[in-house]
Design a protein around this motif. Structure first.
Motif, PDB file in Angstrom:
ATOM      1  N   ARG A 130       0.809  -1.224   0.000  1.00 11.51           N
ATOM      2  CA  ARG A 130       0.000   0.000   0.000  1.00 11.51           C
ATOM      3  C   ARG A 130       0.845   1.278   0.000  1.00 11.51           C
ATOM      4  NH1 ARG A 130      -4.781  -1.731   4.227  1.00 11.51           N
ATOM      5  NH2 ARG A 130      -5.308  -3.676   3.157  1.00 11.51           N
ATOM      6  N   GLY A 131       1.890   1.332   0.804  1.00 10.59           N
ATOM      7  CA  GLY A 131       2.751   2.523   0.825  1.00 10.59           C
ATOM      8  C   GLY A 131       3.426   2.764  -0.520  1.00 10.59           C
ATOM      9  N   PRO A 132       4.110   1.740  -1.069  1.00 15.27           N
ATOM     10  CA  PRO A 132       4.711   1.940  -2.389  1.00 15.27           C
ATOM     11  C   PRO A 132       3.683   2.257  -3.484  1.00 15.27           C
ATOM     12  CG  PRO A 132       5.656   0.014  -1.321  1.00 15.27           C
ATOM     13  CD  PRO A 132       4.520   0.471  -0.462  1.00 15.27           C
ATOM     14  N   LEU A 160      12.913   9.325  -9.191  1.00 12.90           N
ATOM     15  CA  LEU A 160      12.032   9.276  -8.025  1.00 12.90           C
ATOM     16  C   LEU A 160      11.463   7.869  -7.824  1.00 12.90           C
ATOM     17  CD1 LEU A 160      11.030  11.200  -5.864  1.00 12.90           C
ATOM     18  CD2 LEU A 160       9.188  11.869  -7.386  1.00 12.90           C
ATOM     19  N   ILE A 161      11.020   7.250  -8.893  1.00 15.38           N
ATOM     20  CA  ILE A 161      10.501   5.879  -8.798  1.00 15.38           C
ATOM     21  C   ILE A 161      11.596   4.942  -8.307  1.00 15.38           C
ATOM     22  CG2 ILE A 161       9.703   3.895 -10.161  1.00 15.38           C
ATOM     23  CD1 ILE A 161       8.080   5.952 -11.838  1.00 15.38           C
ATOM     24  N   ARG A 162      12.777   5.114  -8.841  1.00 18.15           N
ATOM     25  CA  ARG A 162      13.895   4.260  -8.421  1.00 18.15           C
ATOM     26  C   ARG A 162      14.189   4.467  -6.934  1.00 18.15           C
ATOM     27  NH1 ARG A 162      17.587   5.053 -12.563  1.00 18.15           N
ATOM     28  NH2 ARG A 162      16.564   3.367 -13.647  1.00 18.15           N
ATOM     29  N   ALA A 163      14.256   5.714  -6.490  1.00 20.42           N
ATOM     30  CA  ALA A 163      14.633   6.009  -5.105  1.00 20.42           C
ATOM     31  C   ALA A 163      13.551   5.631  -4.096  1.00 20.42           C
ATOM     32  CB  ALA A 163      14.973   7.491  -4.963  1.00 20.42           C
ATOM     33  N   ILE A 166      11.664   1.331  -6.153  1.00 23.48           N
ATOM     34  CA  ILE A 166      12.511   0.192  -6.533  1.00 23.48           C
ATOM     35  C   ILE A 166      13.630  -0.054  -5.527  1.00 23.48           C
ATOM     36  CG2 ILE A 166      14.105  -0.681  -8.295  1.00 23.48           C
ATOM     37  CD1 ILE A 166      12.358   0.854 -10.355  1.00 23.48           C
ATOM     38  N   ASP A 167      14.369   0.991  -5.179  1.00 22.14           N
ATOM     39  CA  ASP A 167      15.512   0.839  -4.267  1.00 22.14           C
ATOM     40  C   ASP A 167      15.170   1.191  -2.826  1.00 22.14           C
ATOM     41  OD1 ASP A 167      17.018   0.129  -6.488  1.00 22.14           O
ATOM     42  OD2 ASP A 167      17.750   2.164  -6.812  1.00 22.14           O
ATOM     43  N   ALA A 168      13.892   1.282  -2.524  1.00 24.07           N
ATOM     44  CA  ALA A 168      13.489   1.675  -1.162  1.00 24.07           C
ATOM     45  C   ALA A 168      13.983   0.655  -0.150  1.00 24.07           C
ATOM     46  CB  ALA A 168      11.986   1.815  -1.088  1.00 24.07           C
ATOM     47  N   PRO A 169      14.374   1.159   1.024  1.00 24.35           N
ATOM     48  CA  PRO A 169      14.867   0.231   2.053  1.00 24.35           C
ATOM     49  C   PRO A 169      13.790  -0.714   2.547  1.00 24.35           C
ATOM     50  CG  PRO A 169      14.876   2.530   2.842  1.00 24.35           C
ATOM     51  CD  PRO A 169      14.398   2.526   1.433  1.00 24.35           C
TER      52      PRO A 169
END
Length: 169
Positions: A130-132, A160-163, A166-169
């Motif tokens: 839900r958050g992503p 922005l999408i990547r950070a 996609i690459d979110a912790p």
């Protein structure tokens, strides 16, 4: 005030009622985040919005998602007629990654069956998506519709999408 009633802290001091800052409405948070995202392209803006909504609970997440879905519903899907656009969203949702699939499903259900039906789909989605998904909706609105400051350009959209997703912790 009736005998035995206790005044709120603002009412206890004459002239103080309404002076305490109130928590902004979810709509204001989304509007502010959208404006700042378009202006800066900063992942921190999206993260702060997600944190604030998480503090408020799932109802706030849904309220934000519903606002963004409503904005996206004002735009044609890939230049197609509404029925064709909804079907295209459903087709792509079947082959996309889980986050994108949820976002496209929500858009198709919202467009075809309304916000209440989209809310049911939201409730059935795994909590961790839900958050992503909300972040992707915000970024989609910033790119597709924008604000008075313009729209998010393609390069900053990808970053922005990547950070944030996609690459979110």
């Amino acid at each position: 005030m009736h005998p035995g009633d206790h005044p709120s802290p603002d009412e206890a001091i004459p002239g103080m009622a309404g002076l305490r800052p109130r928590r902004p409405a979810v709509e204001d948070l989304v509007d502010d985040a959208l404006d700042a995202t378009v202006r800066t392209g900063s992942p921190a803006i999206v993260r702060v919005l997600l944190e604030e909504l998480a503090d408020r609970g799932d109802d706030a997440f849904w309220e934000a998602a519903a606002l963004l879905l409503g904005l996206l519903a004002t735009r044609p899907v890939y230049g197609l007629a509404e029925h064709q656009g909804v079907e295209h969203l459903r087709q792509v949702a079947r082959t996309a990654d889980p986050i994108t699939s949820l976002v496209l499903l929500l858009q198709s259900v919202h467009r075809a069956d309304g916000a209440a039906a989209a809310h049911d789909s939201w409730q059935q989605a795994p909590m961790e998506l839900r958050g992503p998904a909300l972040a992707q909706l915000l970024i989609s609105v910033a790119y597709a519709i924008g604000t008075g400051d313009g729209r998010l350009d393609p390069q900053r959209t990808v970053r922005l999408i990547r950070a944030v997703i996609i690459d979110a912790p």
